[in-house]
Design a protein around this motif. Sequence first.
Motif, short mmCIF file in Angstrom:
data_model
loop_
_atom_site.label_atom_id
_atom_site.label_comp_id
_atom_site.label_asym_id
_atom_site.label_seq_id
_atom_site.Cartn_x
_atom_site.Cartn_y
_atom_site.Cartn_z
N SER A 1 43.35 45.06 40.97
CA SER A 1 43.54 45.22 42.42
C SER A 1 43.32 46.67 42.87
N THR A 2 43.51 47.63 41.96
CA THR A 2 43.26 49.03 42.36
C THR A 2 41.77 49.27 42.62
N ASP A 3 40.91 48.42 42.07
CA ASP A 3 39.47 48.53 42.34
C ASP A 3 39.06 47.61 43.50
N GLY A 4 40.02 46.92 44.07
CA GLY A 4 39.72 46.02 45.18
C GLY A 4 39.38 44.61 44.75
N VAL A 5 39.57 44.30 43.49
CA VAL A 5 39.26 42.96 42.99
C VAL A 5 40.26 41.96 43.60
N TYR A 6 39.76 40.80 44.01
CA TYR A 6 40.64 39.82 44.66
C TYR A 6 40.48 38.44 44.00
N VAL A 7 41.48 37.61 44.19
CA VAL A 7 41.44 36.26 43.62
C VAL A 7 40.35 35.45 44.33
N GLY A 8 39.52 34.79 43.53
CA GLY A 8 38.42 34.00 44.10
C GLY A 8 37.12 34.78 44.16
N GLN A 9 37.15 36.02 43.70
CA GLN A 9 35.93 36.85 43.75
C GLN A 9 34.88 36.32 42.77
N PRO A 10 33.63 36.20 43.23
CA PRO A 10 32.59 35.73 42.30
C PRO A 10 32.26 36.74 41.22
N ALA A 11 32.01 36.23 40.01
CA ALA A 11 31.59 37.08 38.90
C ALA A 11 30.23 36.58 38.42
#
Lengths: 299, 159
Positions: free
Chosen positions: A149-159
């Motif tokens: 989350s400190t890098d702005g990653v969020y739940v549901g983010q595509p990889a």
Amino acid sequence: MASRQDHDYRPLLVSGPSLAARLFMLVIVSGILMIADHRAGYLDALRSTLMAGLYPLQRSVDAPFSAARWLSEGLATHSMLRRENGRLAEENRELRLRQMRLDALERENARLREASQTTARVIDRYLVAELVRVEMDRLRHRVLVNRGSTDGVYVGQPALDAQGVFGQVTRVGPVSAEVIMISDPAHALPVAINRTGMRTIAYGRGTLERIELPFLPGNADIEPGDLVVTSGLGGVFPPGYPVGEVEELLKEPGEQGLRVTVRPLARLSSDPEVLLAWYDNQLVEPVAPMSPNDGAEVP
Amino acid sequence: MARGTAWRTARMMLLGVTSTAACVVPLPNWLDPARPAFLSITLLWLVFAGPKPAGLLAAWLAGLLLDLLQGGMLGQNALAMVVTVAIALKFRLQVKTFEKPNQTLVVAGLLFIYEFLMFCTDSLAGLRGRGGWQWLYPVTSALLWPWLDELHKRVLGRH
């Protein structure tokens, strides 16, 4: 003198609750935890905090393997590097040519979209995330990456990886995140057949080599080799990104539908890193979902 | 005396951390279903041959740790671990007197119970089938028992 360890550890006077009572209590607590976690998802915050605490252990377990990778890359010979460099330069020339063609197509596409009053949805930012741990145990295909989350990653983010769709983020800790792979049996991905535009859902099968399109009618226009891309429905993945190639069409005796197996294009088993992508899904024009199940499911 | 206890606690913690790390160390995909359940074996060893048997709370916490590390449902491994260790504690005195081959069979049986509980909770949660390979690790774990027994005795001393 005999020490305490020489004897069986069994107190003469039993104090506290009995074994059965303690077992009963812990079984009940486990049951409550499972329901709260699986059914209601109440424990996500707790899990994130605990995951952050365990991150040093996971990192240190992976450290010797990262070091070995780093060392083997460092020991690559000069001639190997020259060869690799030559191949990459050639590949780069080819890609630049293709990029020019794509730029032209993108401009043309934008003009056409403008004409038809719709909006484009493309990935506008991405972040390279290194795989810290791969979890293939018990057919749960998950990976832990070193971005959180400190890098702005969020739940549901595509990889994604360089070849195609890899999965999506299911849990986020402060410095790490868990990504569910498209091959996980609990993952469903809205896709379309590139040649015909036919939309369906791809399910993981618990094997890295294939995913499955189980809901196609028997007379569907689909053939081996067809490219399967994301349809963009569900709003998790931008449309048009490659998922896999149709491998086999299976017609079960006595069943109306067709079961299609697809070979994922992403290198699910060998990628050392994935790209976590941001795209503006606010631009998504409202599209009626094709079924109540439509949308990428996460457990 | 106190120094001896502290030294033993440190070795016990080292054993715990090593067993936990062995549960998550990266393995090739084809080898993963055969990965021995190191943490479960360590707890069972503490019950059957250790200086002090593992308690139910320790087993539950170890299971919870596995849930977190493996990314599964919270409480699933905890439940299986606590039931398995409870059964082991119940029959501890009998199993202690067994020869190594018989102990190996008991450990295999307990790990099959563990996996059966995982299978049941997976089914109740509506998670899809996991193929037949998940029944492999109780066998590989049990086969390692005689060696791990010896190793643990060397680390923590004979009892």
